[in-house]
Design a protein around this motif. Sequence first.
Motif: not given
Length: 244
Positions: A202, A81-82
């Motif tokens: 990110a 996930t981010e």
Amino acid sequence: MSVPAKAFTQWLHSVAPGTSTAAVSRLSGIKRSTLAQQLVRGKVAVVTVVSISRAFDIDAVAALSGFDKYYDLASGLLPPTEAELVSQISDVDLLREIVARNAIVDPPEPAGKHILTPMPHKTSVRSWIDAIDVPGLRHTISRDLQMAPQNLSAQLSANRLAPEVAVQVARIAGVGLTGGLVVTGVLTPKEGGWPEDARGKALRALGDTDLVTLAAARLDALGKALRRTDQDNEQTNALWENLG
């Protein structure tokens, strides 16, 4: 932290039939005595399985999935996930990004362009836990794995997490099952299915406010840890002085 020696031996015979223990040790970079001791104890370290997999050009995730504790590792391979990606950006890299974004003239490095510190960084494990935290996560880990909360805290403070604990944490949090093995350094990001330059993307996607807020939180945690260390040192010195 380990897999049964019997299951390991069967796996080794299937991937390297006829290969002697000495040859396996030499090719994988594992001391022969270390491998022998693990076999005698009946427990072979997960890192041993990973090292041998690399030596014989075998997918490490697929190899671990052949053992009961990690049966769903391959099927649970998901992109990070981010939040997970951001958690694996070191404090230093966050600060460098802030400096680059806010330099008025001639920034030392273009924002988002510097090479990030390799994983894992100094607080990789705790940062990952914080990033994937769900209500009651720590309590659930302690209950499911029969681990005292203080033992879990000690592992996080030491920036480590036993492989089976790392995978169980990911199961509970509903994230990719290899994430914990990546942040603890058992698997490389590539082996764990983390896309190349995903952390860099990110970081670049973080807004200025989020970037500064995250860096401030990290520095606050670092300050608290340093204060605890100073207090422990002072208590130790006082004890020695009292003992004369």
